[in-house]
Design a protein around this motif. Sequence first.
Motif, PDB file in Angstrom:
ATOM      1  N   VAL A   1      37.803 -77.055   4.284  1.00  0.00           N
ATOM      2  CA  VAL A   1      36.963 -78.158   3.822  1.00  0.00           C
ATOM      3  C   VAL A   1      35.523 -77.830   4.195  1.00  0.00           C
ATOM      4  CG1 VAL A   1      36.517 -80.638   3.914  1.00  0.00           C
ATOM      5  CG2 VAL A   1      38.864 -79.779   4.165  1.00  0.00           C
ATOM      6  N   THR A   2      34.669 -77.689   3.210  1.00  0.00           N
ATOM      7  CA  THR A   2      33.264 -77.383   3.422  1.00  0.00           C
ATOM      8  C   THR A   2      32.410 -78.514   2.863  1.00  0.00           C
ATOM      9  OG1 THR A   2      32.843 -76.297   1.294  1.00  0.00           O
ATOM     10  CG2 THR A   2      33.886 -74.957   3.022  1.00  0.00           C
TER      11      THR A   2
ATOM     12  N   GLY B   1      44.419 -60.462  -1.421  1.00  0.00           N
ATOM     13  CA  GLY B   1      44.424 -60.816  -0.010  1.00  0.00           C
ATOM     14  C   GLY B   1      43.911 -62.222   0.234  1.00  0.00           C
ATOM     15  N   LEU B   2      44.036 -62.679   1.480  1.00  0.00           N
ATOM     16  CA  LEU B   2      43.607 -64.031   1.824  1.00  0.00           C
ATOM     17  C   LEU B   2      42.117 -64.213   1.592  1.00  0.00           C
ATOM     18  CD1 LEU B   2      44.067 -66.831   2.970  1.00  0.00           C
ATOM     19  CD2 LEU B   2      44.053 -65.835   5.280  1.00  0.00           C
ATOM     20  N   ASP B   3      41.295 -63.244   1.992  1.00  0.00           N
ATOM     21  CA  ASP B   3      39.855 -63.343   1.750  1.00  0.00           C
ATOM     22  C   ASP B   3      39.550 -63.454   0.263  1.00  0.00           C
ATOM     23  OD1 ASP B   3      39.254 -63.241   4.408  1.00  0.00           O
ATOM     24  OD2 ASP B   3      38.010 -61.435   4.304  1.00  0.00           O
TER      25      ASP B   3
ATOM     26  N   ALA C   1      38.461 -69.494  -4.469  1.00  0.00           N
ATOM     27  CA  ALA C   1      38.675 -70.939  -4.466  1.00  0.00           C
ATOM     28  C   ALA C   1      37.506 -71.730  -3.891  1.00  0.00           C
ATOM     29  CB  ALA C   1      39.941 -71.262  -3.660  1.00  0.00           C
ATOM     30  N   LEU C   2      36.746 -71.119  -2.972  1.00  0.00           N
ATOM     31  CA  LEU C   2      35.691 -71.845  -2.268  1.00  0.00           C
ATOM     32  C   LEU C   2      34.410 -71.927  -3.079  1.00  0.00           C
ATOM     33  CD1 LEU C   2      36.084 -70.420   1.342  1.00  0.00           C
ATOM     34  CD2 LEU C   2      36.116 -72.851   0.761  1.00  0.00           C
TER      35      LEU C   2
ATOM     36  N   ALA D   1      30.515 -68.397   5.849  1.00  0.00           N
ATOM     37  CA  ALA D   1      30.724 -69.169   7.075  1.00  0.00           C
ATOM     38  C   ALA D   1      32.158 -69.671   7.164  1.00  0.00           C
ATOM     39  CB  ALA D   1      29.744 -70.342   7.142  1.00  0.00           C
ATOM     40  N   ALA D   2      32.712 -70.112   6.040  1.00  0.00           N
ATOM     41  CA  ALA D   2      34.087 -70.598   6.027  1.00  0.00           C
ATOM     42  C   ALA D   2      35.064 -69.463   6.313  1.00  0.00           C
ATOM     43  CB  ALA D   2      34.403 -71.254   4.683  1.00  0.00           C
TER      44      ALA D   2
END
Length: 202
Positions: A23-24, A48-50, A56-57, A63-64
């Motif tokens: 959540v940003t 990968g996760l990154d 998605a972000l 920073a997240a």
Amino acid sequence: MGGPDGEGDGTPPGPLLSRVEVVTPGGPAAVARDGHRWGPVDGPAVGGLDDALRAALPEPADAALAAVHAALAGDGGQAAFRRALVVRRAEPGEARFHLSARRNRDSIAAHGLDWRRMRPPGIAGSTGPEAHGIFLCDEDGVGFFRMVSDEDPDVWRVEVGGLWLHSDASSSTGLDDAWAISARPIAAGRLTLCGDAPIRSA
């Protein structure tokens, strides 16, 4: 860029981790693991996760992503049973609470909260930090930890606005952040020692 399972800093997710929610200020994003690949919960796996989090972000994501990396790196033995990770930047004016033995009062007042300065046992009887981070709870948690503690602990109000917090893997296997962790030490200027009055949010 992350590999199939890991992050850019090389910290692999735990074996059970299948969902990460961030959540940003720009809005929330959630990704899920499908086999060895990650992707937005409402879209296909992308890698990968990154990679999934960047897809998605809202921008910027650095920073997240750093907060996610710090959370996973600090899990220690808790990584084995973490199923989900919730990471968010605390709202301005938001407060949480930290309980500590009274023998630690002077050290906390001088140095703030830092797990590297822990003097065991902890409130729940631990002989060392269960994770590399500062444990924080909500108002309901204060009563619970007072009940399970072998002593009458100090309760510190912690102003967490602007700090990145993540869910504690030992609480609902990380599905919510009522019990949260700061992966960074917290300065003494953010702390207020609570008296005997009932805990209430400002």
